[in-house]
Design a protein around this motif. Structure first.
Motif, PDB file in Angstrom:
ATOM      1  N   CYS A 118       0.842  -1.189   0.000  1.00 31.92           N
ATOM      2  CA  CYS A 118       0.000   0.000   0.000  1.00 31.92           C
ATOM      3  C   CYS A 118       0.880   1.243   0.000  1.00 31.92           C
ATOM      4  O   CYS A 118       1.960   1.255   0.604  1.00 31.92           O
ATOM      5  CB  CYS A 118      -0.908   0.026   1.236  1.00 31.92           C
ATOM      6  N   GLY A 122      -1.950   4.221  -4.067  1.00 27.92           N
ATOM      7  CA  GLY A 122      -3.033   3.266  -4.157  1.00 27.92           C
ATOM      8  C   GLY A 122      -2.656   1.919  -3.585  1.00 27.92           C
ATOM      9  O   GLY A 122      -1.698   1.790  -2.821  1.00 27.92           O
ATOM     10  N   PRO A 136      -5.756   2.652  -7.983  1.00 31.26           N
ATOM     11  CA  PRO A 136      -5.353   4.004  -7.572  1.00 31.26           C
ATOM     12  C   PRO A 136      -6.351   4.610  -6.585  1.00 31.26           C
ATOM     13  O   PRO A 136      -7.506   4.176  -6.492  1.00 31.26           O
ATOM     14  CB  PRO A 136      -5.348   4.774  -8.904  1.00 31.26           C
ATOM     15  N   ALA A 137      -5.888   5.628  -5.886  1.00 32.17           N
ATOM     16  CA  ALA A 137      -6.707   6.247  -4.845  1.00 32.17           C
ATOM     17  C   ALA A 137      -8.046   6.738  -5.392  1.00 32.17           C
ATOM     18  O   ALA A 137      -9.084   6.628  -4.726  1.00 32.17           O
ATOM     19  CB  ALA A 137      -5.939   7.407  -4.212  1.00 32.17           C
ATOM     20  N   TRP A 153      -4.410   1.317   3.647  1.00 38.06           N
ATOM     21  CA  TRP A 153      -5.708   1.893   3.325  1.00 38.06           C
ATOM     22  C   TRP A 153      -6.746   1.354   4.316  1.00 38.06           C
ATOM     23  O   TRP A 153      -6.651   0.206   4.755  1.00 38.06           O
ATOM     24  CB  TRP A 153      -6.095   1.568   1.895  1.00 38.06           C
TER      25      TRP A 153
END
Length: 224
Positions: A118, A122, A136-137, A153
């Motif tokens: 992570c 992302g 991706p974020a 995340w």
């Protein structure tokens, strides 16, 4: 000196064989290749079909072919042409047509892998045989944020937090693919590179960009 033709590939049509192969996993396709395979003199005593199969797998397996996908394993040999031996060489050069199992999921396909790492960029996902997968974020649910302290995340909902840990199973949807010609100069003209060769390069030859925005996507444990 005789010029040997380069390998060529065409996407196989949806025949009975390819449909049976993809019934449980559409991410795998059958691709028809045509190439001149070389059998060395010391292997002339082997069964020709077995030797050809070994030579084909050795050359193609675990290689990314540009705009085709990641070659996995030989499926079958379709046609074996005439064998030629050139002066000063001694090896047998055989024109061969064969089908290879290739990993190239379609856009929109839902796959499952594990979280490899992570970063603020992302989530990097692995499927064991293929690692160049990025969520991706901007392709995550609004409730998912990057926890700076844990460097993971995290899914936050109703004041509860669920970390997306390394090695957790994750389900994702393919939204785009990108092929990049990263062939080293000494390999120019081959139009494919091995995974080992690609690992030493700054940019991967084949990358999947994926999403976990929709219901049913994200950690598998969320939906059990």
């Amino acid at each position: 000196a005789a010029q040997l033709p380069q390998a060529t590939a065409t996407q196989a049509q949806h025949t009975a064989h390819s449909s049976a192969l993809s019934a449980g996993a559409r991410m795998f396709n059958l691709v028809l290749f045509k190439d001149v395979m070389q059998i060395l003199p010391r292997h002339f005593d082997r069964d020709r079909n077995e030797e050809l199969a070994d030579v084909i797998n050795s050359k193609y397996a675990n290689r990314v072919m540009h705009n085709v996908g990641l070659c996995i394993a030989l499926y079958d040999i379709v046609e074996i042409g005439d064998s030629f031996i050139f002066p000063g060489d001694g090896a047998a050069h055989i024109q061969t047509r064969f089908r290879f199992v290739v990993f190239r999921p379609f856009i929109g396909e839902v796959l499952t892998g594990v979280i490899r790492s992570c970063s603020p960029e992302g989530i990097h996902v692995s499927m064991g045989f293929f690692d160049d997968i990025l969520v991706p974020a901007e392709r995550m649910r609004a409730e998912i944020y990057f926890h700076e302290q844990e460097q993971l995340w995290c899914y936050s909902f109703n004041d509860q937090e669920s970390f997306m840990d390394i090695d957790d199973a994750i389900r994702f949807r393919v939204v785009s693919e990108m092929f990049t010609d990263v062939t080293p100069s000494e390999l120019e003209g081959t139009n494919f590179v091995t995974k080992k060769e690609s690992d030493s390069l700054k940019q991967a030859p084949y990358v999947l960009t994926c999403s976990v925005e929709d219901d049913g996507l994200g950690l598998v444990s969320w939906w059990q």
